[in-house]
Write an enzyme that holds these catalytic residues in place. Structure first.
Site, PDB file in Angstrom:
ATOM      1  NE  ARG A 149     -28.011  -4.084  -8.616  1.00 19.12           N
ATOM      2  CZ  ARG A 149     -27.130  -4.883  -9.188  1.00 19.12           C
ATOM      3  NH1 ARG A 149     -27.466  -5.580 -10.239  1.00 19.12           N
ATOM      4  NH2 ARG A 149     -25.905  -4.978  -8.719  1.00 19.12           N
TER       5      ARG A 149
ATOM      6  N   GLY B 180     -26.443   4.043  -2.958  1.00 19.66           N
ATOM      7  CA  GLY B 180     -25.534   3.020  -3.479  1.00 19.66           C
ATOM      8  C   GLY B 180     -24.661   2.386  -2.416  1.00 19.66           C
TER       9      GLY B 180
ATOM     10  CB  CYS C   8     -20.611   5.484  -1.438  1.00 18.10           C
ATOM     11  SG  CYS C   8     -19.788   6.741  -0.466  1.00 18.10           S
TER      12      CYS C   8
ATOM     13  CB  ALA D 191      -8.673   1.917   0.655  1.00 19.50           C
ATOM     14  CB  ILE D 192     -11.705  -2.432   1.130  1.00 19.85           C
ATOM     15  CG1 ILE D 192     -12.512  -1.384   0.337  1.00 19.85           C
ATOM     16  CG2 ILE D 192     -12.657  -3.383   1.840  1.00 19.85           C
ATOM     17  CD1 ILE D 192     -13.302  -1.959  -0.835  1.00 19.85           C
ATOM     18  N   GLY D 193      -9.144  -3.487   2.587  1.00 11.37           N
ATOM     19  CA  GLY D 193      -8.483  -4.493   3.426  1.00 11.37           C
ATOM     20  C   GLY D 193      -7.828  -3.885   4.641  1.00 11.37           C
ATOM     21  CB  ILE D 194      -5.301  -1.157   4.984  1.00 11.18           C
ATOM     22  CG1 ILE D 194      -4.077  -1.910   4.445  1.00 11.18           C
ATOM     23  CG2 ILE D 194      -4.904  -0.132   6.012  1.00 11.18           C
ATOM     24  CD1 ILE D 194      -3.290  -2.730   5.483  1.00 11.18           C
TER      25      ILE D 194
ATOM     26  CD  GLU E 183      -1.025  -6.230  -1.693  1.00  5.43           C
ATOM     27  OE1 GLU E 183      -0.891  -6.507  -2.902  1.00  5.43           O
ATOM     28  OE2 GLU E 183      -2.106  -5.849  -1.185  1.00  5.43           O
TER      29      GLU E 183
ATOM     30  CG  HIS F 192       1.513  28.434  15.512  1.00 11.47           C
ATOM     31  ND1 HIS F 192       2.246  27.267  15.454  1.00 11.47           N
ATOM     32  CD2 HIS F 192       1.614  28.894  16.789  1.00 11.47           C
ATOM     33  CE1 HIS F 192       2.772  27.043  16.651  1.00 11.47           C
ATOM     34  NE2 HIS F 192       2.412  28.018  17.473  1.00 11.47           N
TER      35      HIS F 192
END
Length: 465
Positions: free
Chosen positions: A36, A41, A43, A183-186, A203, A444
């Site tokens: 639509r 989307g 993401c 995740a979004i807020g932080i 929070e 290493h």
């Protein structure tokens, strides 16, 4: 007009839907996808990708301020917020248009419009040219989710922002309140804090990043506080008094007391709600629980030929989970026998500064599940590459079943951990034990060596601490 017949119709062209369409087409199916708004989307257009572009700008800005530490000179450091936002939108647009190309390449029919399901095996699409009818024995719902809005805390785009408003910020907040520390807020708290905003995070749970291991949450809190962020845990925003052109007075309840604090901008990031409305699902007999479609482990809804994947099908709300479910369902429809997705083997990544990544059970959840555990830890300060990069702040933690050596979970905070976590994800998928991880030779100097050391530490064999 006669209905157009397909083998598979996918509703929603986010990372679940478009991947499902591609895989079904690869398996020889005649596929249509209905969208639509934008291919890719949330993401690609308003989520994972543009936020990472913003956060990369903040990361470079942060590094520029540290130039002296690396023997470099950088004068007159500043930023241009409209240009930062414009770069993020360009990145999103590039990837979104790439989805159009992938649909063409795989001969997937794209129908732009709003879909409803009038009957089993039928999709009705309201397009700008009228209504188009599609039929298919296999229908995949991938309609995603949207930001949850709490009464009184609704976004208005001026003083109170949703993630969408924050992505195209018209101004730089001076005093910012972020409601919610997932995740979004932080990520937004981290972005604006790095650019110089005075940030407060509220929070409601007893710790920030509540789905992460408690040790990682505590480490993150300490790190954010050091960067100047204010963190209020076990607190709730009860009310916002909006004063257009001036700011917002937030009424914040904590320890049974309500305090008022002044902000010029608020970002609300209090979870998501599945896009289940106006599809006709209830009439078909699809079971919906708290805005999410109830499915079995193969994403079947209980209505023959109808599947639901990604955010609409519940947690974890992650693009990579949606994509894998899309592949699994396409293979099921094609008569293959795919493995069901195991939510505990899906990694979560948060791209704040420092980054956070995890897979599997936290130490507390493992103990709750009845496991006797062996826990290993390795700090970034013990790793040569991390020190050379100037990124000595961080921790890698592993959780093993003491009886079998199974890797139950891995939790990390620090630079580039969102890339490193994949090693443990592969380990869990291959059902590896501590013995195989110990015998693996890690190159290493790399930061991945800390993953080896965190395994060794669980068994009292760490070499560099």
């Amino acid at each position: 007009m006669a209905a157009r017949e397909f083998d598979v119709v996918v509703i929603g062209a986010g990372p679940g839907g478009y991947v499902a369409a591609i895989r079904a087409a690869q398996l020889g199916k005649n596929v249509a996808i209905v969208e639509r708004e934008h291919l890719g989307g949330i993401c690609l257009n308003w989520g994972c990708i543009p936020t990472k572009a913003l956060l990369r700008s903040a990361e470079v800005f942060h590094l520029m301020h540290r130039a002296k530490e690396f023997g470099l000179k950088a004068d007159g450091i500043g930023y241009d917020l409209p240009a930062v936002v414009a770069r993020s939108r360009t990145v999103a647009k590039q990837l979104s248009s790439g989805i159009g190309h992938l649909m063409k390449k795989n001969k997937v029919t794209v129908v732009m419009g709003e879909a409803t399901l009038p009957a089993k095996g039928r999709v009705s699409v309201k397009t700008d040219k009228g209504t188009e009818e599609l039929t298919a024995p296999g229908i995949i719902l991938a309609t995603g989710a949207r930001a949850r809005e709490l009464p009184g805390l609704e976004a208005d785009g001026d003083l109170v922002w949703s993630y969408k408003h924050a992505l195209v910020a018209k101004r730089m907040p001076k005093k910012l309140l972020v409601i919610g520390s997932g995740a979004i807020g932080i990520e937004f708290a981290s972005f604006f804090n790095t650019l110089g905003a005075d940030v407060t995070v509220v929070e409601v749970m007893d710790r920030i990043l509540p789905v992460e291991d408690a040790e990682i949450s505590a480490f993150a809190k300490k790190s954010f506080a050091k960067q100047g962020m204010k963190i209020l845990e076990k607190a709730a925003v009860k009310k916002l008094d909006r004063k257009p052109g001036v700011g917002v007075t937030a009424h914040i309840e904590s320890n049974g007391k309500v305090e008022t604090m002044e902000f010029d901008t608020v970002i609300s990031a209090v979870g998501i709600v599945g896009n289940v409305e106006n599809l006709g699902l209830e009439t078909l007999g699809v079971k919906i629980d708290r805005t999410h479609v109830v499915t079995d482990e193969y994403c079947r809804t209980g209505v023959e030929g109808l599947y639901a994947i990604g955010d609409i099908a519940g947690a974890p709300w992650l693009a990579h989970k949606a994509s894998h479910e899309g592949v699994m369902v396409a293979e099921l429809i094609a008569g293959r026998h795919p493995h069901p997705i195991k939510p505990n083997s899906i990694a979560g990544c948060t791209y704040c500064h420092p980054q956070v990544a995890s897979v599997g059970l936290t130490e507390a959840k493992a103990k709750e599940a009845g496991y006797t555990v062996k826990v290993g830890r390795f700090p970034f300060i013990g790793n040569g590459k991390a020190i050379a990069m100037g990124e000595a702040e961080g921790l890698v933690k592993t959780v093993f079943d003491a009886k079998t050596g199974e890797l139950l979970g891995a939790h990390m905070i620090g630079a580039e951990v969102t890339e490193m976590i994949q090693g443990y994800v592969i380990g869990r998928t291959l059902e590896t034990t501590e013995a195989e991880l110990m015998e693996t030779v890690f190159p290493h100097p790399t930061m991945s060596e800390m993953m080896h050391e965190a395994v060794l530490d669980a068994y009292g064999r760490a070499l560099h601490i």
